[in-house]
Design an enzyme around this catalytic site. Structure first.
Site, PDB file in Angstrom:
ATOM      1  CE  LYS A  17      44.051 -28.701  11.165  1.00 26.83           C
ATOM      2  NZ  LYS A  17      44.515 -29.340   9.912  1.00 26.83           N
ATOM      3  CG  HIS A  42      45.248 -29.371  15.769  1.00 27.80           C
ATOM      4  ND1 HIS A  42      44.669 -28.686  15.996  1.00 27.80           N
ATOM      5  CD2 HIS A  42      44.954 -30.135  14.840  1.00 27.80           C
ATOM      6  CE1 HIS A  42      43.464 -29.092  15.005  1.00 27.80           C
ATOM      7  NE2 HIS A  42      43.892 -29.558  14.328  1.00 27.80           N
ATOM      8  CD  GLN A 225      38.499 -32.672  11.102  1.00 26.15           C
ATOM      9  OE1 GLN A 225      37.472 -32.025  12.089  1.00 26.15           O
ATOM     10  NE2 GLN A 225      39.373 -33.513  12.191  1.00 26.15           N
TER      11      GLN A 225
HETATM   12  P1  GDP Z   1      47.582 -29.821  12.798  1.00 28.03           P
HETATM   13  O1  GDP Z   1      46.579 -31.370  12.120  1.00 28.03           O
HETATM   14  O2  GDP Z   1      47.458 -29.495  11.305  1.00 28.03           O
HETATM   15  O3  GDP Z   1      47.939 -29.889  13.611  1.00 28.03           O
HETATM   16  O4  GDP Z   1      48.930 -30.969  11.683  1.00 28.03           O
HETATM   17  P2  GDP Z   1      49.349 -32.511  12.193  1.00 28.03           P
HETATM   18  O5  GDP Z   1      50.520 -32.200  14.181  1.00 28.03           O
HETATM   19  O6  GDP Z   1      48.624 -33.036  12.641  1.00 28.03           O
HETATM   20  O7  GDP Z   1      51.039 -32.627  11.477  1.00 28.03           O
HETATM   21  C1  GDP Z   1      51.988 -31.693  11.021  1.00 28.03           C
HETATM   22  C2  GDP Z   1      53.347 -32.027  11.211  1.00 28.03           C
HETATM   23  O8  GDP Z   1      53.858 -31.269  10.529  1.00 28.03           O
HETATM   24  C3  GDP Z   1      54.151 -32.387  12.853  1.00 28.03           C
HETATM   25  O9  GDP Z   1      54.638 -33.696  13.534  1.00 28.03           O
HETATM   26  C4  GDP Z   1      54.523 -30.631  13.284  1.00 28.03           C
HETATM   27  O10 GDP Z   1      55.600 -31.343  14.062  1.00 28.03           O
HETATM   28  C5  GDP Z   1      55.257 -31.081  11.652  1.00 28.03           C
HETATM   29  N1  GDP Z   1      55.557 -29.784  11.291  1.00 28.03           N
HETATM   30  C6  GDP Z   1      54.332 -28.543  11.754  1.00 28.03           C
HETATM   31  N2  GDP Z   1      55.202 -27.325  10.354  1.00 28.03           N
HETATM   32  C7  GDP Z   1      56.072 -27.605   9.711  1.00 28.03           C
HETATM   33  C8  GDP Z   1      57.282 -27.724   9.601  1.00 28.03           C
HETATM   34  O11 GDP Z   1      57.435 -26.612   8.583  1.00 28.03           O
HETATM   35  N3  GDP Z   1      58.303 -28.391   9.300  1.00 28.03           N
HETATM   36  C9  GDP Z   1      58.242 -29.194   9.720  1.00 28.03           C
HETATM   37  N4  GDP Z   1      59.472 -30.306   9.444  1.00 28.03           N
HETATM   38  N5  GDP Z   1      57.295 -29.958  10.576  1.00 28.03           N
HETATM   39  C10 GDP Z   1      56.786 -29.230  10.255  1.00 28.03           C
HETATM   40  P1  IMO Z   2      43.629 -32.879  11.666  1.00 31.44           P
HETATM   41  O1  IMO Z   2      42.715 -32.052  13.001  1.00 31.44           O
HETATM   42  C1  IMO Z   2      43.773 -35.462   9.217  1.00 31.44           C
HETATM   43  C2  IMO Z   2      40.336 -38.062   8.231  1.00 31.44           C
HETATM   44  C3  IMO Z   2      39.837 -39.419   8.402  1.00 31.44           C
HETATM   45  C4  IMO Z   2      39.419 -40.300   8.063  1.00 31.44           C
HETATM   46  C5  IMO Z   2      38.126 -38.733   7.629  1.00 31.44           C
HETATM   47  C6  IMO Z   2      36.958 -39.239   8.448  1.00 31.44           C
HETATM   48  O2  IMO Z   2      44.555 -33.258  12.816  1.00 31.44           O
HETATM   49  O3  IMO Z   2      44.136 -32.263  10.419  1.00 31.44           O
HETATM   50  P2  IMO Z   2      36.325 -39.404  10.876  1.00 31.44           P
HETATM   51  O4  IMO Z   2      36.601 -39.915  12.160  1.00 31.44           O
HETATM   52  O5  IMO Z   2      36.060 -37.762  10.994  1.00 31.44           O
HETATM   53  O6  IMO Z   2      35.215 -39.851  10.600  1.00 31.44           O
HETATM   54  O7  IMO Z   2      37.166 -40.111   9.508  1.00 31.44           O
HETATM   55  O8  IMO Z   2      38.727 -37.383   7.750  1.00 31.44           O
HETATM   56  N1  IMO Z   2      40.579 -37.513   9.603  1.00 31.44           N
HETATM   57  C7  IMO Z   2      41.447 -36.354   9.497  1.00 31.44           C
HETATM   58  N2  IMO Z   2      42.383 -36.216   8.328  1.00 31.44           N
HETATM   59  N3  IMO Z   2      43.939 -34.781   9.876  1.00 31.44           N
HETATM   60  C8  IMO Z   2      42.622 -34.725  10.296  1.00 31.44           C
HETATM   61  O9  IMO Z   2      42.734 -34.060  11.255  1.00 31.44           O
HETATM   62  C9  IMO Z   2      41.056 -35.402  10.554  1.00 31.44           C
HETATM   63  N4  IMO Z   2      40.031 -35.789  10.936  1.00 31.44           N
HETATM   64  C10 IMO Z   2      39.619 -36.923  10.252  1.00 31.44           C
HETATM   65  O10 IMO Z   2      41.275 -39.915   8.579  1.00 31.44           O
HETATM   66  O11 IMO Z   2      39.966 -40.036   6.461  1.00 31.44           O
HETATM   67 MG    MG Z   3      46.401 -33.740  12.244  1.00 28.97          MG
END
Ligand code: GDP
Ligand code: IMO
Ligand code: MG
Length: 430
Positions: A17, A42, A225
């Site tokens: 995201k 994020h 999330q």
């Molecule tokens: P969010 O919580 O939804 O913002 O996602 P996170 O940042 O926690 O996890 C997504 C991970 O995938 C991060 O390490 C990003 O840098 C990586 N990522 C996002 N889009 C892509 C993609 O299209 N390809 C690859 N290989 N990595 C990606």
């Molecule tokens: P983003 O925005 C993935 C999960 C936790 C746990 C459950 C409850 O980065 O996608 P909490 O601390 O919210 O009460 O935990 O939700 N969880 C996530 N898993 N990405 C997240 O956020 C999360 N935020 C909470 O691992 O299973």
């Molecule tokens: Mg995340």
């Protein structure tokens, strides 16, 4: 043309995201977080430089974009101050661009103790929360005993509210969990101190957003999330404590539901989950290991390894319906570049009985087996691709499958973690 766009996750979080919010904010005037807290992580990668955001909206790296934290977000002042400090050290001006709703609930030290102690007490049945006090802070909000962001600047009001709330929680901390109670004077002084440091960010966010609307400005509403972690619609009780689905974009900001023009559903080309709970397509074999390795699947907030599995179209379709998704953004397509065969789950099975609806209760998730359709892999590089015409036909088939199954168009494809690694078929703001 003015447009308000919601960006949210359709799975169990970490769909990418943050990356997409950062990308799309070149066309937005403001970004607002509407639920969750610093349980979110994020990741933004710009020219190889990585920034991980937890509470600060993912528009902060675009100069001139206003950033808001809406009333639906639970705010941890210490974590926020730390995040601001890190960003400002890196040369990003945060304090003058960040506005926080006075109605946002505050995560207090006792919430963190309660979250962690409850998880310990649950033992093998723990949810696997991030341990950051998210659940207990939302409980206090609903119980009408929460401290709100605006209370931090009103010493007398804060004293009265805190003394009631703290004595209530101290009783549980001391007599149920056998832990030392918190000292009122310390918690109070600390809260006032945080308030002092954050006072300039305090705002009537709802009014500000409506002012922006009246000026014809575009707003991006950033979800945290994922839909399957929604407190009502997710895999309860293995969920987070907020509504993560699109309705929360309205309740968590004060914008009207009819002010929202477009919902972008971020969907990983496979599935991951952090923490406990049902996950029908989870893999425990070499394919799972390759997904984790290629996708670098470790939590951006806790560093925990993410559980990995194939794309679950049954769950995705439900998420598309619940959120009224306008267009899908498929992320991490490049992670599948080395797979000879790719599977997608098109139905569930319990014993001999096949069905394709989303189970209604946590209990009903037990014993569910995925029914797969196998697709041929492309075994070539999509990493960094920006042109849809160059997409291998096998990859296009996967995209077609997602569209046909869910009845929702794929409007974007992410082909790498960097800001510029995307195929934009239709920009939500255009
Ligand atoms: P969010 O919580 O939804 O913002 O996602 P996170 O940042 O926690 O996890 C997504 C991970 O995938 C991060 O390490 C990003 O840098 C990586 N990522 C996002 N889009 C892509 C993609 O299209 N390809 C690859 N290989 N990595 C990606
Ligand atoms: P983003 O925005 C993935 C999960 C936790 C746990 C459950 C409850 O980065 O996608 P909490 O601390 O919210 O009460 O935990 O939700 N969880 C996530 N898993 N990405 C997240 O956020 C999360 N935020 C909470 O691992 O299973
Ligand atoms: Mg995340």
């Amino acid at each position: 043309m003015k447009k308000n766009v919601v960006v949210l996750g359709t799975q169990w979080g970490d769909e990418g995201k943050g990356k997409i919010v950062d990308l799309l904010t070149d066309k937005a005037d403001a970004v607002v977080r509407f639920q969750g807290g610093h349980n979110a992580g994020h990741t933004l990668i710009i020219n190889g430089h990585k920034t991980v955001l937890h509470l600060v909206p993912s528009g902060i790296l675009r100069e001139g974009v206003d950033c808001y934290i809406g009333n639906g977000v639970v705010v941890a002042p210490n974590a926020l101050l730390e995040e601001i400090k890190q960003l400002e050290t890196a040369g990003v001006d945060v304090k003058s661009r960040l506005k926080i709703s006075r109605a946002a609930p505050v995560i207090m030290p006792y919430h963190i103790i309660l979250d962690q102690q409850r998880e310990i007490a649950k033992g093998g049945k723990a949810i696997g929360t991030t341990g950051r006090g998210i659940g207990p802070a939302y409980e206090d909000k609903v119980a009408r005993r929460g401290i709100r962001f605006g209370d931090l600047f009103e010493p007398e009001r804060l004293k009265e509210k805190l003394s009631e709330t703290l004595s209530y929680h101290n009783f549980v901390i001391e007599h149920y969990f056998n832990q030392s109670p918190l000292d009122f004077d310390e918690v109070y002084a600390q809260a006032l101190n945080y308030g002092e440091q954050l006072k300039m960010t305090s705002a009537d966010v709802t009014a500000d957003l409506h002012n922006l609307q009246e000026q014809g400005k575009s707003i991006l509403l950033e979800g945290a999330q994922g839909s399957l972690l929604d407190i009502d619609h997710g895999t309860y009780p293995f969920v987070t404590s907020s509504n993560t689905t699109a309705g929360a974009a309205s309740t968590g900001t004060g914008l009207g539901v009819t002010d929202i023009n477009y919902v972008l559903g971020i969907t990983k080309a496979y599935t991951t989950r952090v923490g406990s709970g049902p996950f029908p397509t989870e893999l425990f074999d070499d394919d799972g290991t390759m997904l984790a390795k290629n996708g670098v699947e470790f939590g951006a907030t806790t560093g925990r390894p993410r559980r990995c599995g194939w794309l679950d179209l049954v769950a995705l379709k439900r998420a598309i319906q619940m959120n009224g998704v306008t267009g899908i953004c498929v992320t991490k397509l490049d992670v599948l570049d080395t797979f000879e065969q790719i599977k997608v789950c098109t139905a569930y099975k319990v014993g001999d009985k096949e069905f394709n609806h989303f189970p209604a209760s946590a209990e009903a998730w037990e014993n569910i087996q995925p029914v797969y359709e196998c697709l041929e892999g492309w075994m070539s590089q999509t990493k960094g691709m920006t042109d849809i015409a160059k997409l291998p036909p096998q990859a296009q088939k996967l995209i077609d499958k997602i569209e046909n199954y869910t009845g929702c168009p794929v409007h974007m494809i992410s082909t790498g973690p960097d800001r510029n690694e995307n195929i934009v078929i239709h920009n939500p703001f255009v």
